[in-house]
Design a protein around this motif. Structure first.
Motif, PDB file in Angstrom:
ATOM      1  N   LYS A 138      -5.220  36.613 -47.252  1.00  0.00           N
ATOM      2  CA  LYS A 138      -6.177  36.043 -48.204  1.00  0.00           C
ATOM      3  C   LYS A 138      -5.585  35.900 -49.601  1.00  0.00           C
ATOM      4  CE  LYS A 138      -9.114  36.016 -44.884  1.00  0.00           C
ATOM      5  NZ  LYS A 138      -9.340  34.750 -44.135  1.00  0.00           N
ATOM      6  N   LEU A 140     -10.409  27.358 -51.432  1.00  0.00           N
ATOM      7  CA  LEU A 140     -11.835  27.327 -51.123  1.00  0.00           C
ATOM      8  C   LEU A 140     -12.642  28.115 -52.145  1.00  0.00           C
ATOM      9  CD1 LEU A 140     -11.656  27.795 -47.253  1.00  0.00           C
ATOM     10  CD2 LEU A 140     -12.044  25.684 -48.518  1.00  0.00           C
ATOM     11  N   ARG A 141     -12.085  29.224 -52.605  1.00  0.00           N
ATOM     12  CA  ARG A 141     -12.777  30.024 -53.618  1.00  0.00           C
ATOM     13  C   ARG A 141     -12.922  29.228 -54.909  1.00  0.00           C
ATOM     14  NH1 ARG A 141      -9.331  33.874 -53.769  1.00  0.00           N
ATOM     15  NH2 ARG A 141     -10.173  34.812 -51.877  1.00  0.00           N
ATOM     16  N   SER A 182      -6.308  26.977 -48.095  1.00  0.00           N
ATOM     17  CA  SER A 182      -6.107  28.391 -48.383  1.00  0.00           C
ATOM     18  C   SER A 182      -7.392  29.015 -48.915  1.00  0.00           C
ATOM     19  CB  SER A 182      -4.985  28.560 -49.409  1.00  0.00           C
ATOM     20  OG  SER A 182      -5.378  28.025 -50.662  1.00  0.00           O
ATOM     21  N   PRO A 183      -7.562  30.331 -48.742  1.00  0.00           N
ATOM     22  CA  PRO A 183      -8.760  31.000 -49.274  1.00  0.00           C
ATOM     23  C   PRO A 183      -8.915  30.820 -50.777  1.00  0.00           C
ATOM     24  CG  PRO A 183      -7.622  32.428 -47.721  1.00  0.00           C
ATOM     25  CD  PRO A 183      -6.727  31.247 -47.948  1.00  0.00           C
ATOM     26  N   GLU A 184      -7.797  30.814 -51.516  1.00  0.00           N
ATOM     27  CA  GLU A 184      -7.910  30.651 -52.968  1.00  0.00           C
ATOM     28  C   GLU A 184      -8.372  29.243 -53.337  1.00  0.00           C
ATOM     29  OE1 GLU A 184      -3.401  30.433 -52.009  1.00  0.00           O
ATOM     30  OE2 GLU A 184      -5.178  31.519 -51.319  1.00  0.00           O
ATOM     31  N   GLU A 199     -12.530  32.788 -46.425  1.00  0.00           N
ATOM     32  CA  GLU A 199     -12.295  33.552 -47.648  1.00  0.00           C
ATOM     33  C   GLU A 199     -12.229  35.054 -47.404  1.00  0.00           C
ATOM     34  OE1 GLU A 199     -14.245  32.835 -51.379  1.00  0.00           O
ATOM     35  OE2 GLU A 199     -14.933  30.875 -50.701  1.00  0.00           O
ATOM     36  N   MET A 200     -12.978  35.562 -46.424  1.00  0.00           N
ATOM     37  CA  MET A 200     -13.166  37.003 -46.317  1.00  0.00           C
ATOM     38  C   MET A 200     -12.659  37.636 -45.025  1.00  0.00           C
ATOM     39  SD  MET A 200     -14.644  37.755 -49.206  1.00  0.00           S
ATOM     40  CE  MET A 200     -15.268  39.398 -48.877  1.00  0.00           C
ATOM     41  N   HIS A 245     -16.664  28.703 -44.798  1.00  0.00           N
ATOM     42  CA  HIS A 245     -16.129  29.122 -46.092  1.00  0.00           C
ATOM     43  C   HIS A 245     -16.031  30.641 -46.142  1.00  0.00           C
ATOM     44  CE1 HIS A 245     -15.796  25.938 -49.283  1.00  0.00           C
ATOM     45  NE2 HIS A 245     -16.160  25.227 -48.238  1.00  0.00           N
ATOM     46  N   ARG A 290     -15.716  26.744 -54.416  1.00  0.00           N
ATOM     47  CA  ARG A 290     -17.031  27.390 -54.418  1.00  0.00           C
ATOM     48  C   ARG A 290     -17.454  27.825 -55.820  1.00  0.00           C
ATOM     49  NH1 ARG A 290     -18.444  32.673 -53.886  1.00  0.00           N
ATOM     50  NH2 ARG A 290     -16.310  33.279 -53.377  1.00  0.00           N
TER      51      ARG A 290
END
Length: 363
Positions: A254, A173-174, A169-171, A226-227, A222, A177
Protein backbone atom coordinates in the motif's frame (compact mmCIF):
# COMPACT_ATOMS: atom_id res chain seq x y z
CA UNK A 1 -3.88 10.57 -44.42
CA UNK A 2 -0.57 12.33 -44.94
CA UNK A 3 2.12 9.77 -45.72
CA UNK A 4 0.11 6.86 -44.29
CA UNK A 5 -1.76 4.43 -46.54
CA UNK A 6 -4.45 2.36 -44.80
CA UNK A 7 -4.19 -1.37 -45.57
CA UNK A 8 -6.54 -3.07 -43.13
CA UNK A 9 -8.81 -2.29 -40.22
CA UNK A 10 -7.65 -4.20 -37.15
CA UNK A 11 -10.43 -3.22 -34.75
CA UNK A 12 -12.58 -0.44 -33.38
CA UNK A 13 -14.38 0.53 -30.18
CA UNK A 14 -16.04 3.43 -28.41
CA UNK A 15 -12.74 5.30 -28.07
CA UNK A 16 -11.30 4.90 -31.56
CA UNK A 17 -10.30 2.66 -34.45
CA UNK A 18 -7.05 0.84 -35.21
CA UNK A 19 -5.65 0.21 -38.71
CA UNK A 20 -2.65 -1.48 -40.24
CA UNK A 21 -0.90 1.13 -42.40
CA UNK A 22 2.27 1.70 -44.37
CA UNK A 23 4.38 4.75 -45.07
CA UNK A 24 4.12 5.54 -48.79
CA UNK A 25 7.83 6.45 -48.66
CA UNK A 26 8.67 2.98 -47.24
CA UNK A 27 5.78 0.82 -48.47
CA UNK A 28 7.08 -2.52 -47.20
CA UNK A 29 7.12 -1.53 -43.53
CA UNK A 30 3.75 -2.16 -41.89
CA UNK A 31 2.75 -0.06 -38.88
CA UNK A 32 -0.34 0.50 -36.71
CA UNK A 33 -2.39 3.70 -36.73
CA UNK A 34 -4.90 4.50 -34.02
CA UNK A 35 -7.33 7.35 -34.62
CA UNK A 36 -9.58 8.76 -31.93
CA UNK A 37 -13.32 9.12 -32.34
CA UNK A 38 -13.31 12.14 -30.02
CA UNK A 39 -12.53 15.39 -31.78
CA UNK A 40 -11.24 17.06 -28.60
CA UNK A 41 -8.86 14.23 -27.70
CA UNK A 42 -5.11 14.30 -28.04
CA UNK A 43 -2.19 16.68 -27.79
CA UNK A 44 1.37 16.66 -29.02
CA UNK A 45 4.30 19.06 -28.96
CA UNK A 46 8.08 19.04 -28.79
CA UNK A 47 7.98 16.97 -25.57
CA UNK A 48 6.31 14.09 -27.40
CA UNK A 49 9.73 13.22 -28.83
CA UNK A 50 10.54 11.61 -25.48
CA UNK A 51 7.90 8.97 -26.22
CA UNK A 52 9.55 8.16 -29.56
CA UNK A 53 12.86 7.09 -28.02
CA UNK A 54 11.65 3.60 -27.32
CA UNK A 55 13.34 0.82 -25.38
CA UNK A 56 13.45 -2.52 -27.31
CA UNK A 57 10.62 -3.75 -25.07
CA UNK A 58 8.48 -0.62 -25.60
CA UNK A 59 6.63 -0.13 -28.85
CA UNK A 60 8.19 2.54 -31.04
CA UNK A 61 6.04 5.62 -31.64
CA UNK A 62 6.59 6.98 -35.18
CA UNK A 63 4.27 9.93 -35.53
CA UNK A 64 1.14 11.66 -34.29
CA UNK A 65 -1.08 14.37 -35.71
CA UNK A 66 -4.63 15.28 -36.68
CA UNK A 67 -6.74 14.29 -39.68
CA UNK A 68 -8.21 15.58 -41.92
CA UNK A 69 -7.50 19.10 -40.59
CA UNK A 70 -4.16 19.74 -38.85
CA UNK A 71 -5.69 21.86 -36.08
CA UNK A 72 -9.24 20.62 -35.55
CA UNK A 73 -9.20 17.09 -36.99
CA UNK A 74 -9.27 13.76 -35.19
CA UNK A 75 -6.13 12.84 -33.27
CA UNK A 76 -4.07 9.85 -34.43
CA UNK A 77 -0.74 8.25 -33.68
CA UNK A 78 1.34 5.64 -35.52
CA UNK A 79 3.37 2.93 -33.81
CA UNK A 80 5.24 -0.22 -34.75
CA UNK A 81 3.24 -3.25 -35.82
CA UNK A 82 4.33 -5.95 -33.35
CA UNK A 83 3.79 -9.48 -34.65
CA UNK A 84 2.82 -11.76 -31.81
CA UNK A 85 0.13 -12.54 -29.27
CA UNK A 86 -1.31 -10.44 -26.49
CA UNK A 87 -0.17 -11.61 -23.07
CA UNK A 88 -3.58 -13.19 -22.23
CA UNK A 89 -3.61 -15.14 -25.53
CA UNK A 90 0.02 -16.17 -25.06
CA UNK A 91 -0.79 -17.50 -21.59
CA UNK A 92 -3.67 -19.57 -22.97
CA UNK A 93 -1.64 -21.16 -25.77
CA UNK A 94 1.80 -21.55 -24.13
CA UNK A 95 1.05 -22.05 -20.42
CA UNK A 96 4.57 -20.79 -19.60
CA UNK A 97 6.83 -21.89 -16.78
CA UNK A 98 7.48 -19.69 -13.77
CA UNK A 99 10.93 -19.05 -15.19
CA UNK A 100 9.37 -17.72 -18.39
CA UNK A 101 6.94 -15.62 -16.37
CA UNK A 102 9.79 -14.17 -14.29
CA UNK A 103 11.71 -13.38 -17.50
CA UNK A 104 8.68 -11.52 -18.91
CA UNK A 105 8.44 -9.40 -15.74
CA UNK A 106 12.19 -8.83 -15.71
CA UNK A 107 12.20 -7.48 -19.28
CA UNK A 108 9.21 -5.27 -18.56
CA UNK A 109 10.79 -3.96 -15.35
CA UNK A 110 13.91 -2.85 -17.22
CA UNK A 111 11.81 -1.30 -20.00
CA UNK A 112 9.77 0.64 -17.44
CA UNK A 113 12.97 1.75 -15.75
CA UNK A 114 14.29 3.09 -19.06
CA UNK A 115 11.10 5.13 -19.50
CA UNK A 116 11.32 6.46 -15.94
CA UNK A 117 14.95 7.53 -16.44
CA UNK A 118 13.65 9.72 -19.28
CA UNK A 119 10.91 11.11 -17.00
CA UNK A 120 8.20 9.28 -18.94
CA UNK A 121 5.47 7.17 -17.33
CA UNK A 122 3.44 4.52 -19.16
CA UNK A 123 0.32 4.82 -16.95
CA UNK A 124 -1.58 1.96 -18.58
CA UNK A 125 0.33 -1.24 -17.78
CA UNK A 126 -1.96 -4.27 -17.88
CA UNK A 127 -2.00 -7.68 -19.62
CA UNK A 128 -3.96 -6.43 -22.65
CA UNK A 129 -1.26 -3.81 -23.35
CA UNK A 130 1.57 -6.35 -23.42
CA UNK A 131 2.35 -8.34 -26.56
CA UNK A 132 4.73 -11.29 -26.71
CA UNK A 133 6.67 -10.90 -29.95
CA UNK A 134 6.95 -13.79 -32.39
CA UNK A 135 10.42 -15.14 -32.96
CA UNK A 136 12.28 -14.02 -29.84
CA UNK A 137 9.42 -14.22 -27.30
CA UNK A 138 10.19 -10.75 -25.96
CA UNK A 139 7.40 -8.81 -24.24
CA UNK A 140 6.56 -5.41 -25.75
CA UNK A 141 4.63 -2.66 -23.97
CA UNK A 142 1.92 -1.28 -26.26
CA UNK A 143 -0.54 1.58 -26.19
CA UNK A 144 1.25 4.73 -25.12
CA UNK A 145 -1.97 6.74 -25.47
CA UNK A 146 -1.97 7.37 -21.70
CA UNK A 147 1.81 7.77 -21.52
CA UNK A 148 3.51 11.04 -20.77
CA UNK A 149 5.15 13.07 -18.06
CA UNK A 150 4.61 16.34 -16.24
CA UNK A 151 5.32 18.35 -19.42
CA UNK A 152 3.64 16.11 -21.99
CA UNK A 153 0.53 15.52 -19.84
CA UNK A 154 -0.91 12.50 -21.70
CA UNK A 155 -0.64 11.62 -25.36
CA UNK A 156 -4.42 11.35 -25.42
CA UNK A 157 -6.90 12.62 -22.88
CA UNK A 158 -10.01 10.57 -22.19
CA UNK A 159 -12.12 9.07 -19.41
CA UNK A 160 -10.43 5.90 -18.16
CA UNK A 161 -12.67 2.80 -17.90
CA UNK A 162 -13.66 1.57 -14.46
CA UNK A 163 -11.75 -1.71 -14.88
CA UNK A 164 -8.49 0.23 -14.89
CA UNK A 165 -9.00 0.92 -11.19
CA UNK A 166 -7.53 -2.55 -10.64
CA UNK A 167 -4.15 -1.29 -11.86
CA UNK A 168 -4.15 2.08 -10.06
CA UNK A 169 -1.92 2.38 -7.02
CA UNK A 170 -3.49 2.89 -3.57
CA UNK A 171 -1.91 6.34 -3.31
CA UNK A 172 -3.45 7.37 -6.64
CA UNK A 173 -6.89 6.19 -5.54
CA UNK A 174 -6.46 7.91 -2.19
CA UNK A 175 -5.64 11.15 -3.98
CA UNK A 176 -8.77 10.86 -6.09
CA UNK A 177 -10.94 10.11 -3.07
CA UNK A 178 -9.53 13.01 -1.03
CA UNK A 179 -9.69 15.58 -3.84
CA UNK A 180 -13.00 14.82 -5.52
CA UNK A 181 -14.45 17.96 -7.06
CA UNK A 182 -11.40 20.13 -6.39
CA UNK A 183 -10.56 22.18 -9.46
CA UNK A 184 -7.03 22.58 -10.71
CA UNK A 185 -5.49 19.66 -8.76
CA UNK A 186 -3.66 16.86 -10.52
CA UNK A 187 -2.10 13.62 -9.36
CA UNK A 188 1.63 13.40 -10.11
CA UNK A 189 2.62 9.96 -11.29
CA UNK A 190 5.79 8.36 -9.98
CA UNK A 191 7.71 5.19 -10.89
CA UNK A 192 5.98 3.43 -7.98
CA UNK A 193 2.64 3.75 -9.83
CA UNK A 194 3.87 1.85 -12.89
CA UNK A 195 5.55 -0.76 -10.66
CA UNK A 196 2.29 -1.30 -8.78
CA UNK A 197 0.50 -1.89 -12.10
CA UNK A 198 3.22 -4.37 -13.04
CA UNK A 199 2.63 -6.11 -9.70
CA UNK A 200 -1.10 -6.41 -10.42
CA UNK A 201 -0.21 -7.86 -13.83
CA UNK A 202 2.21 -10.32 -12.18
CA UNK A 203 -0.51 -11.39 -9.72
CA UNK A 204 -2.85 -12.11 -12.63
CA UNK A 205 -0.04 -13.95 -14.46
CA UNK A 206 0.57 -16.53 -11.70
CA UNK A 207 -2.97 -16.90 -10.30
CA UNK A 208 -5.24 -16.22 -13.29
CA UNK A 209 -7.15 -13.62 -11.25
CA UNK A 210 -6.88 -10.02 -10.12
CA UNK A 211 -6.07 -9.38 -6.43
CA UNK A 212 -9.63 -8.14 -5.82
CA UNK A 213 -12.95 -8.82 -7.50
CA UNK A 214 -13.59 -6.52 -10.50
CA UNK A 215 -17.31 -7.06 -9.86
CA UNK A 216 -17.20 -5.07 -6.61
CA UNK A 217 -19.07 -1.79 -6.42
CA UNK A 218 -16.63 1.09 -7.04
CA UNK A 219 -16.62 2.31 -3.43
CA UNK A 220 -15.92 -1.21 -2.11
CA UNK A 221 -13.23 -1.70 -4.72
CA UNK A 222 -11.63 1.60 -3.67
CA UNK A 223 -11.66 0.39 -0.08
CA UNK A 224 -10.09 -2.96 -0.96
CA UNK A 225 -7.36 -1.43 -3.09
CA UNK A 226 -6.51 1.17 -0.47
CA UNK A 227 -6.73 -0.95 2.68
CA UNK A 228 -6.80 -4.71 2.14
CA UNK A 229 -3.79 -6.92 1.61
CA UNK A 230 -4.41 -9.38 -1.23
CA UNK A 231 -4.28 -13.11 -0.66
CA UNK A 232 -0.72 -14.32 -1.29
CA UNK A 233 -0.29 -15.76 -4.81
CA UNK A 234 1.14 -19.04 -3.49
CA UNK A 235 -2.00 -19.50 -1.38
CA UNK A 236 -4.21 -19.06 -4.46
CA UNK A 237 -1.96 -21.20 -6.66
CA UNK A 238 0.23 -23.60 -4.61
CA UNK A 239 2.54 -24.02 -7.61
CA UNK A 240 3.90 -20.47 -7.22
CA UNK A 241 7.42 -20.38 -5.71
CA UNK A 242 7.17 -18.68 -2.29
CA UNK A 243 9.94 -16.20 -3.16
CA UNK A 244 8.05 -15.19 -6.32
CA UNK A 245 4.86 -14.81 -4.31
CA UNK A 246 6.58 -12.60 -1.72
CA UNK A 247 8.05 -10.35 -4.42
CA UNK A 248 4.65 -9.87 -6.09
CA UNK A 249 3.14 -8.92 -2.72
CA UNK A 250 5.93 -6.35 -2.29
CA UNK A 251 4.96 -4.77 -5.59
CA UNK A 252 1.38 -4.51 -4.29
CA UNK A 253 2.29 -2.87 -0.98
CA UNK A 254 0.00 0.00 0.00
CA UNK A 255 2.89 2.38 0.68
CA UNK A 256 5.09 3.20 -2.33
CA UNK A 257 8.29 3.22 -0.24
CA UNK A 258 7.72 -0.45 0.57
CA UNK A 259 7.85 -1.47 -3.10
CA UNK A 260 11.06 -2.03 -5.07
CA UNK A 261 12.63 1.35 -5.76
CA UNK A 262 13.02 0.89 -9.51
CA UNK A 263 12.70 -1.55 -12.37
CA UNK A 264 16.40 -2.35 -12.03
CA UNK A 265 15.94 -3.18 -8.35
CA UNK A 266 12.97 -5.40 -9.21
CA UNK A 267 15.01 -7.18 -11.87
CA UNK A 268 17.82 -7.82 -9.37
CA UNK A 269 15.35 -9.29 -6.86
CA UNK A 270 13.84 -11.52 -9.54
CA UNK A 271 17.28 -12.83 -10.53
CA UNK A 272 18.14 -13.48 -6.88
CA UNK A 273 14.85 -15.32 -6.27
CA UNK A 274 15.32 -17.56 -9.31
CA UNK A 275 18.97 -18.27 -8.46
CA UNK A 276 18.16 -19.24 -4.88
CA UNK A 277 15.21 -21.50 -5.74
CA UNK A 278 15.06 -25.08 -6.91
CA UNK A 279 15.26 -25.32 -10.68
CA UNK A 280 12.46 -27.92 -10.78
CA UNK A 281 10.03 -25.47 -9.13
CA UNK A 282 10.81 -22.59 -11.48
CA UNK A 283 10.75 -24.93 -14.50
CA UNK A 284 7.22 -26.14 -13.74
CA UNK A 285 4.28 -24.69 -15.63
CA UNK A 286 2.18 -22.00 -13.97
CA UNK A 287 -1.09 -23.93 -14.42
CA UNK A 288 -2.13 -27.46 -15.21
CA UNK A 289 -4.08 -28.36 -18.34
CA UNK A 290 -7.73 -29.31 -18.03
CA UNK A 291 -8.25 -33.09 -18.18
CA UNK A 292 -11.19 -35.39 -18.83
CA UNK A 293 -12.53 -38.00 -16.43
CA UNK A 294 -9.87 -40.48 -17.58
CA UNK A 295 -7.09 -38.02 -16.79
CA UNK A 296 -6.28 -37.22 -20.41
CA UNK A 297 -5.53 -33.64 -21.41
CA UNK A 298 -8.44 -32.09 -23.24
CA UNK A 299 -8.07 -31.03 -26.85
CA UNK A 300 -7.83 -28.17 -27.53
CA UNK A 301 -5.75 -27.55 -24.44
CA UNK A 302 -7.32 -25.33 -21.79
CA UNK A 303 -5.75 -23.95 -18.64
CA UNK A 304 -6.98 -25.21 -15.28
CA UNK A 305 -6.91 -22.10 -13.13
CA UNK A 306 -7.46 -22.14 -9.36
CA UNK A 307 -10.53 -20.60 -7.75
CA UNK A 308 -10.55 -16.83 -7.40
CA UNK A 309 -9.17 -15.62 -4.05
CA UNK A 310 -12.14 -13.31 -3.50
CA UNK A 311 -14.93 -15.87 -3.94
CA UNK A 312 -17.32 -16.17 -1.03
CA UNK A 313 -17.49 -12.54 0.09
CA UNK A 314 -15.65 -9.26 0.01
CA UNK A 315 -15.25 -7.83 3.51
CA UNK A 316 -14.03 -4.59 1.96
CA UNK A 317 -14.24 -1.39 4.04
CA UNK A 318 -16.23 1.61 2.88
CA UNK A 319 -13.92 4.58 3.09
CA UNK A 320 -15.20 8.11 3.71
CA UNK A 321 -15.32 10.28 0.61
CA UNK A 322 -14.09 13.84 0.74
CA UNK A 323 -15.97 16.02 -1.75
CA UNK A 324 -14.71 19.55 -2.42
CA UNK A 325 -17.46 21.87 -3.58
CA UNK A 326 -16.62 24.79 -5.85
CA UNK A 327 -17.62 28.38 -5.13
CA UNK A 328 -21.17 29.28 -6.24
CA UNK A 329 -19.99 30.97 -9.44
CA UNK A 330 -18.16 27.77 -10.47
CA UNK A 331 -20.91 25.27 -9.70
CA UNK A 332 -22.21 25.19 -13.26
CA UNK A 333 -18.74 24.74 -14.74
CA UNK A 334 -17.68 21.43 -13.28
CA UNK A 335 -15.97 19.59 -16.18
CA UNK A 336 -17.08 16.16 -15.05
CA UNK A 337 -19.87 14.37 -13.27
CA UNK A 338 -19.29 12.51 -9.99
CA UNK A 339 -19.04 8.70 -9.97
CA UNK A 340 -22.25 6.73 -9.46
CA UNK A 341 -21.35 5.98 -5.84
CA UNK A 342 -20.83 9.66 -4.89
CA UNK A 343 -23.95 11.69 -4.05
CA UNK A 344 -23.74 15.11 -5.68
CA UNK A 345 -26.25 17.78 -4.67
CA UNK A 346 -24.56 20.35 -6.88
CA UNK A 347 -26.11 20.81 -10.34
CA UNK A 348 -23.50 19.95 -12.95
CA UNK A 349 -23.24 21.04 -16.56
CA UNK A 350 -20.92 19.18 -18.87
CA UNK A 351 -18.52 21.20 -20.96
CA UNK A 352 -19.12 20.03 -24.55
CA UNK A 353 -15.62 20.91 -25.69
CA UNK A 354 -13.99 18.86 -22.91
CA UNK A 355 -15.95 15.56 -22.59
CA UNK A 356 -13.64 13.97 -20.05
CA UNK A 357 -14.07 12.20 -16.74
CA UNK A 358 -12.26 12.91 -13.46
CA UNK A 359 -9.40 10.50 -14.17
CA UNK A 360 -8.50 12.53 -17.24
CA UNK A 361 -8.67 15.80 -15.32
CA UNK A 362 -6.84 14.75 -12.18
CA UNK A 363 -4.63 11.88 -13.32
Amino acid sequence: MGNWRVLQRLGHGSQGAVYRVEDVRQPREHLVLRISLRAAEGRFDQWTAQLKRAHPNVVLLHACGRWPRPRSGFFYFVRDYVKGQSLPNWMETVNPTFLQGAAILSRLALAIDDMHLRDVWHRDIRPENIRVRDGDGEPVLLDLRAGGNEEVDTLTRMPLPTELLMYRSPEALRFLRMNWGRRGVRYHYRPADDLYALGATAYWLVTGHMPFSPALAPDLLHGALEMRRPVAPHVVNPRVPPAFSALILRLLEKEPDSRPRSGEALNAELVAAVSAGARSIWASRIFDWCRDEAGRELSPLRLLRPAAPWEGGSGCPRLPRVVHFNPPHDKALLPFEPPPWCANPVPVRKCPEEPMGPWSQMM
